[in-house]
Design an enzyme around this catalytic site. Structure first.
Site, PDB file in Angstrom:
ATOM      1  N   LYS A   1     -21.993  18.425  46.956  1.00  0.00           N
ATOM      2  CA  LYS A   1     -22.456  19.807  46.931  1.00  0.00           C
ATOM      3  C   LYS A   1     -23.981  19.594  47.108  1.00  0.00           C
ATOM      4  O   LYS A   1     -24.797  18.585  47.238  1.00  0.00           O
ATOM      5  CB  LYS A   1     -22.179  20.548  45.631  1.00  0.00           C
ATOM      6  CG  LYS A   1     -20.572  20.566  45.565  1.00  0.00           C
ATOM      7  CD  LYS A   1     -20.161  21.103  44.003  1.00  0.00           C
ATOM      8  CE  LYS A   1     -18.736  21.384  43.819  1.00  0.00           C
ATOM      9  NZ  LYS A   1     -18.582  22.284  42.705  1.00  0.00           N
TER      10      LYS A   1
ATOM     11  N   TYR B   1     -12.459  28.434  48.072  1.00  0.00           N
ATOM     12  CA  TYR B   1     -12.728  28.861  46.605  1.00  0.00           C
ATOM     13  C   TYR B   1     -11.781  30.246  46.399  1.00  0.00           C
ATOM     14  O   TYR B   1     -12.307  31.368  45.539  1.00  0.00           O
ATOM     15  CB  TYR B   1     -14.246  29.053  46.132  1.00  0.00           C
ATOM     16  CG  TYR B   1     -14.558  27.668  45.617  1.00  0.00           C
ATOM     17  CD1 TYR B   1     -14.049  26.775  45.098  1.00  0.00           C
ATOM     18  CD2 TYR B   1     -16.000  27.328  46.055  1.00  0.00           C
ATOM     19  CE1 TYR B   1     -14.546  25.448  44.712  1.00  0.00           C
ATOM     20  CE2 TYR B   1     -16.638  26.138  45.577  1.00  0.00           C
ATOM     21  CZ  TYR B   1     -15.988  25.108  45.251  1.00  0.00           C
ATOM     22  OH  TYR B   1     -16.586  24.143  44.713  1.00  0.00           O
TER      23      TYR B   1
ATOM     24  N   ASN C   1     -22.513  21.052  39.876  1.00  0.00           N
ATOM     25  CA  ASN C   1     -21.821  19.642  39.208  1.00  0.00           C
ATOM     26  C   ASN C   1     -21.541  18.698  40.354  1.00  0.00           C
ATOM     27  O   ASN C   1     -20.731  17.877  40.179  1.00  0.00           O
ATOM     28  CB  ASN C   1     -20.744  20.028  38.629  1.00  0.00           C
ATOM     29  CG  ASN C   1     -19.473  20.991  39.432  1.00  0.00           C
ATOM     30  OD1 ASN C   1     -19.913  21.149  40.650  1.00  0.00           O
ATOM     31  ND2 ASN C   1     -18.539  21.269  38.900  1.00  0.00           N
TER      32      ASN C   1
ATOM     33  N   HIS D   1     -17.116  18.131  44.624  1.00  0.00           N
ATOM     34  CA  HIS D   1     -15.853  18.574  44.691  1.00  0.00           C
ATOM     35  C   HIS D   1     -15.015  17.555  45.018  1.00  0.00           C
ATOM     36  O   HIS D   1     -15.155  16.664  45.952  1.00  0.00           O
ATOM     37  CB  HIS D   1     -15.739  19.703  45.744  1.00  0.00           C
ATOM     38  CG  HIS D   1     -14.290  20.009  46.116  1.00  0.00           C
ATOM     39  ND1 HIS D   1     -13.717  20.969  45.206  1.00  0.00           N
ATOM     40  CD2 HIS D   1     -13.505  19.707  47.131  1.00  0.00           C
ATOM     41  CE1 HIS D   1     -12.524  20.976  45.763  1.00  0.00           C
ATOM     42  NE2 HIS D   1     -12.306  20.348  46.662  1.00  0.00           N
TER      43      HIS D   1
ATOM     44  N   GLU E   1      -7.038  20.855  51.911  1.00  0.00           N
ATOM     45  CA  GLU E   1      -8.291  21.170  52.132  1.00  0.00           C
ATOM     46  C   GLU E   1      -8.832  19.820  53.433  1.00  0.00           C
ATOM     47  O   GLU E   1      -9.715  20.499  54.022  1.00  0.00           O
ATOM     48  CB  GLU E   1      -9.039  20.501  50.746  1.00  0.00           C
ATOM     49  CG  GLU E   1      -8.824  21.580  49.679  1.00  0.00           C
ATOM     50  CD  GLU E   1      -9.470  21.130  48.359  1.00  0.00           C
ATOM     51  OE1 GLU E   1      -9.706  20.159  48.205  1.00  0.00           O
ATOM     52  OE2 GLU E   1      -9.251  22.341  47.611  1.00  0.00           O
TER      53      GLU E   1
HETATM   54  P1  IDP Z   1     -13.234  21.866  39.769  1.00  0.00           P
HETATM   55  O1  IDP Z   1     -14.560  21.947  41.052  1.00  0.00           O
HETATM   56  O2  IDP Z   1     -13.584  20.964  38.767  1.00  0.00           O
HETATM   57  O3  IDP Z   1     -11.885  21.803  40.618  1.00  0.00           O
HETATM   58  P2  IDP Z   1     -12.890  24.605  39.866  1.00  0.00           P
HETATM   59  O4  IDP Z   1     -12.327  25.543  38.533  1.00  0.00           O
HETATM   60  O5  IDP Z   1     -12.068  24.723  41.019  1.00  0.00           O
HETATM   61  O6  IDP Z   1     -13.262  23.392  39.269  1.00  0.00           O
HETATM   62  O7  IDP Z   1     -14.312  25.571  40.202  1.00  0.00           O
HETATM   63  C1  IDP Z   1     -14.868  25.291  41.300  1.00  0.00           C
HETATM   64  C2  IDP Z   1     -16.375  25.358  41.204  1.00  0.00           C
HETATM   65  O8  IDP Z   1     -16.626  26.516  40.787  1.00  0.00           O
HETATM   66  C3  IDP Z   1     -16.645  24.397  39.797  1.00  0.00           C
HETATM   67  O9  IDP Z   1     -16.974  22.877  40.444  1.00  0.00           O
HETATM   68  C4  IDP Z   1     -17.914  25.060  39.840  1.00  0.00           C
HETATM   69  O10 IDP Z   1     -18.979  24.488  40.575  1.00  0.00           O
HETATM   70  C5  IDP Z   1     -17.959  26.285  39.866  1.00  0.00           C
HETATM   71  N1  IDP Z   1     -17.321  27.081  38.677  1.00  0.00           N
HETATM   72  C6  IDP Z   1     -16.242  26.929  37.835  1.00  0.00           C
HETATM   73  N2  IDP Z   1     -16.194  27.641  36.810  1.00  0.00           N
HETATM   74  C7  IDP Z   1     -17.496  28.185  36.796  1.00  0.00           C
HETATM   75  C8  IDP Z   1     -18.095  29.181  35.737  1.00  0.00           C
HETATM   76  O11 IDP Z   1     -17.526  29.591  34.622  1.00  0.00           O
HETATM   77  N3  IDP Z   1     -19.303  29.452  36.089  1.00  0.00           N
HETATM   78  C9  IDP Z   1     -20.097  29.341  37.172  1.00  0.00           C
HETATM   79  N4  IDP Z   1     -19.449  28.387  38.146  1.00  0.00           N
HETATM   80  C10 IDP Z   1     -18.361  27.906  37.681  1.00  0.00           C
HETATM   81 MG    MG Z   2     -11.007  22.959  42.176  1.00  0.00          MG
END
Ligand code: IDP
Ligand code: MG
Length: 156
Positions: free
Chosen positions: A10, A50, A115, A118, A129
């Site tokens: 990212k 997303y 974070n 992805h 994807e």
């Molecule tokens: P993942 O990346 O671990 O699969 P997902 O639930 O698919 O997690 O969420 C996608 C991305 O959205 C996360 O990696 C993070 O960058 C962001 N994200 C997820 N939950 C939150 C939240 O509660 N607040 C802000 N950003 C979030």
């Molecule tokens: Mg995800």
């Protein structure tokens, strides 16, 4: 079984100069980087990627973050690659991620959005994807002969 997964560094990972470190961790775990790219995403492809989050209140923050800089899409293969990469990454919230995982070592522990990386969350989503970001129709478990020079010409 040989699996394919879609991995993407990212914008925060790119800005922090972590691309080579992350590539090394993926390779050290025994996975192969089949395709590697550097590009900027647009709002349409991100909303597709997303789609499970577009209605969340934090989506505009997530979108602006993901469009803020270059990302590094990668097609990664190997034994148990989907789950193995999720383990190498650590959980979504970097504050919950253990030391030694990519998110645990490099994610922003005060801001869940940042974070670093992805990774696809299932075998099925990995194929969706890979199609979305590399326009390739793959099947899990099947050998595929990647024509890297074609992909490079296509994406740059
Ligand atoms: P993942 O990346 O671990 O699969 P997902 O639930 O698919 O997690 O969420 C996608 C991305 O959205 C996360 O990696 C993070 O960058 C962001 N994200 C997820 N939950 C939150 C939240 O509660 N607040 C802000 N950003 C979030
Ligand atoms: Mg995800």
């Amino acid at each position: 079984m040989k699996e394919y997964t879609y991995i993407m560094i990212k914008p925060d990972g790119v800005r922090k100069g972590l691309t080579c470190e992350i590539v090394k961790r993926i390779q050290d775990k025994g996975f192969k980087i089949e395709l590697f790219d550097v590009r900027k995403l647009n709002a349409d492809i991100l909303a597709e990627h997303y789609s499970h989050l577009v209605d969340k209140p934090f989506y505009p923050t997530l979108r602006d973050f993901m469009l803020s800089d270059y990302v590094v899409p990668m097609l990664v293969s190997g034994e148990n690659a989907v789950l193995g990469m999720r383990e190498l990454m650590g959980p979504t919230n970097s504050a919950d991620a253990e030391e030694g995982t990519i998110r645990g070592d490099f994610g922003n522990k005060s801001f869940v959005t940042e974070n670093v990386i992805h990774g696809s969350d299932s075998l099925e989503n990995a194929l969706i994807e890979i199609k979305r970001f590399f326009d390739l129709d793959l099947t899990q478990g099947e050998e595929f002969n990647f024509n890297k020079s074609d992909k490079i010409l296509e994406f740059f």
